[in-house]
Scaffold this motif. Structure first.
Motif, PDB file in Angstrom:
ATOM      1  N   GLY A 104       0.816  -1.211   0.000  1.00 42.35           N
ATOM      2  CA  GLY A 104       0.000   0.000   0.000  1.00 42.35           C
ATOM      3  C   GLY A 104       0.850   1.262   0.000  1.00 42.35           C
ATOM      4  O   GLY A 104       0.552   2.230  -0.713  1.00 42.35           O
ATOM      5  N   SER A 105       1.923   1.252   0.784  1.00 47.04           N
ATOM      6  CA  SER A 105       2.834   2.411   0.815  1.00 47.04           C
ATOM      7  C   SER A 105       3.436   2.651  -0.564  1.00 47.04           C
ATOM      8  O   SER A 105       3.550   3.796  -1.016  1.00 47.04           O
ATOM      9  N   LYS A 106       3.829   1.582  -1.234  1.00 42.39           N
ATOM     10  CA  LYS A 106       4.416   1.717  -2.572  1.00 42.39           C
ATOM     11  C   LYS A 106       3.388   2.248  -3.566  1.00 42.39           C
ATOM     12  O   LYS A 106       3.686   3.150  -4.354  1.00 42.39           O
ATOM     13  N   LEU A 107       2.170   1.711  -3.524  1.00 39.86           N
ATOM     14  CA  LEU A 107       1.133   2.159  -4.452  1.00 39.86           C
ATOM     15  C   LEU A 107       0.788   3.628  -4.262  1.00 39.86           C
ATOM     16  O   LEU A 107       0.466   4.328  -5.224  1.00 39.86           O
ATOM     17  N   ARG A 108       0.880   4.118  -3.028  1.00 46.95           N
ATOM     18  CA  ARG A 108       0.584   5.522  -2.742  1.00 46.95           C
ATOM     19  C   ARG A 108       1.783   6.433  -2.979  1.00 46.95           C
ATOM     20  O   ARG A 108       1.681   7.640  -2.792  1.00 46.95           O
ATOM     21  N   GLY A 109       2.907   5.861  -3.357  1.00 50.14           N
ATOM     22  CA  GLY A 109       4.093   6.669  -3.611  1.00 50.14           C
ATOM     23  C   GLY A 109       4.751   7.193  -2.351  1.00 50.14           C
ATOM     24  O   GLY A 109       5.499   8.172  -2.394  1.00 50.14           O
ATOM     25  N   GLU A 110       4.483   6.544  -1.221  1.00 45.90           N
ATOM     26  CA  GLU A 110       5.090   6.962   0.043  1.00 45.90           C
ATOM     27  C   GLU A 110       6.488   6.387   0.168  1.00 45.90           C
ATOM     28  O   GLU A 110       6.868   5.457  -0.540  1.00 45.90           O
ATOM     29  N   LYS A 111       7.255   6.947   1.084  1.00 49.38           N
ATOM     30  CA  LYS A 111       8.613   6.464   1.334  1.00 49.38           C
ATOM     31  C   LYS A 111       8.667   5.529   2.539  1.00 49.38           C
ATOM     32  O   LYS A 111       9.736   5.126   2.971  1.00 49.38           O
ATOM     33  N   ALA A 112       7.513   5.199   3.086  1.00 45.35           N
ATOM     34  CA  ALA A 112       7.463   4.394   4.310  1.00 45.35           C
ATOM     35  C   ALA A 112       7.918   2.958   4.066  1.00 45.35           C
ATOM     36  O   ALA A 112       7.663   2.373   3.021  1.00 45.35           O
ATOM     37  N   VAL A 113       8.586   2.425   5.059  1.00 46.87           N
ATOM     38  CA  VAL A 113       9.027   1.038   5.076  1.00 46.87           C
ATOM     39  C   VAL A 113       8.211   0.300   6.134  1.00 46.87           C
ATOM     40  O   VAL A 113       7.808   0.896   7.136  1.00 46.87           O
ATOM     41  N   CYS A 114       7.962  -0.966   5.930  1.00 47.19           N
ATOM     42  CA  CYS A 114       7.273  -1.768   6.929  1.00 47.19           C
ATOM     43  C   CYS A 114       8.235  -2.832   7.452  1.00 47.19           C
ATOM     44  O   CYS A 114       8.813  -3.581   6.673  1.00 47.19           O
ATOM     45  N   VAL A 115       8.411  -2.858   8.764  1.00 43.53           N
ATOM     46  CA  VAL A 115       9.264  -3.850   9.414  1.00 43.53           C
ATOM     47  C   VAL A 115       8.371  -4.859  10.107  1.00 43.53           C
ATOM     48  O   VAL A 115       7.550  -4.505  10.957  1.00 43.53           O
ATOM     49  N   CYS A 116       8.518  -6.111   9.710  1.00 46.25           N
ATOM     50  CA  CYS A 116       7.704  -7.199  10.246  1.00 46.25           C
ATOM     51  C   CYS A 116       8.586  -8.152  11.045  1.00 46.25           C
ATOM     52  O   CYS A 116       9.712  -8.453  10.642  1.00 46.25           O
TER      53      CYS A 116
END
Length: 203
Positions: free
Chosen positions: A113-125
């Motif tokens: 979702g972050s990628k599709l929205r063009g955000e720079k956020a990373v998700c750490v799981c």
């Protein structure tokens, strides 16, 4: 920063010991202790930005404390109150996840979702070594690799998959090498070294 990191690990250990006593007394429900696993979640929580997401299992108390998740809300969660699972305002972290490796799917979805929205956020799981034998783990890694989503999966290897030793749940020589099949870079570090964790998280 070093003093605060140490204080957070110490607080995590003390709260963890108290929660284990409360669980044994029947005053809270199930509880997954995080003793000996304070450093790695904290290293990653320290290294990511406020806009980045953290998706835990049930042993990432140090990361929650660092990111400002209220301790009383965590206690409500372990006590079975629904407020304990509500995300505090302004904190990009999901509540604890007990079903093994299912959080890998959520994390992959957040990263996508972050990628599709063009955000720079990373998700750490986060997941445990036993989680790497679950289908959810492999499906999440495959999708993340194919679609090149900003997902970092941290596998905490305490050598036990619930009550099954690591040797009985995977034949892989290392956990890190499982990433190779998906074309994903991997590092193997000393999970008790918070500074090594910070170096790895930044890389």
């Amino acid at each position: 920063d070093l003093r605060r990191l140490y204080k957070t690990m110490l607080q995590t250990r003390l709260v963890d010991e108290r929660c284990l006593h409360l669980q044994r007394q029947g005053r809270i429900g199930t509880y997954g202790p995080c003793k000996g696993q304070e450093a790695t979640p904290l290293a990653f929580a320290y290294s990511i930005g406020k806009e980045d997401w953290l998706v835990p299992t049930y042993r990432e108390l140090s990361a929650f404390l660092w990111r400002g998740w209220p301790l009383d809300r965590s206690m409500l969660g372990w006590g079975g109150h629904e407020i304990g699972a509500s995300i505090p305002e302004g904190i990009n972290a999901l509540p604890i996840c007990v079903p093994i490796a299912s959080q890998c799917q959520y994390a992959m979805g957040i990263a996508w979702g972050s990628k599709l929205r063009g955000e720079k956020a990373v998700c750490v799981c986060f997941c445990g070594d036993g989680g790497t034998s679950e289908g959810d783990f492999h499906e999440a890694l495959n999708f993340a690799s194919v679609y090149r989503v900003p997902l970092v999966v941290v596998v905490q290897n305490n050598h036990w998959a619930i009550s099954v030793p690591r040797s009985r749940q995977t034949a892989s020589k290392t956990i890190a090498q499982k990433a190779v099949a998906y074309g994903i870079d991997a590092l193997q570090i000393d999970g008790n070294d918070v500074l090594a964790g910070i170096v790895a998280a930044r890389e």
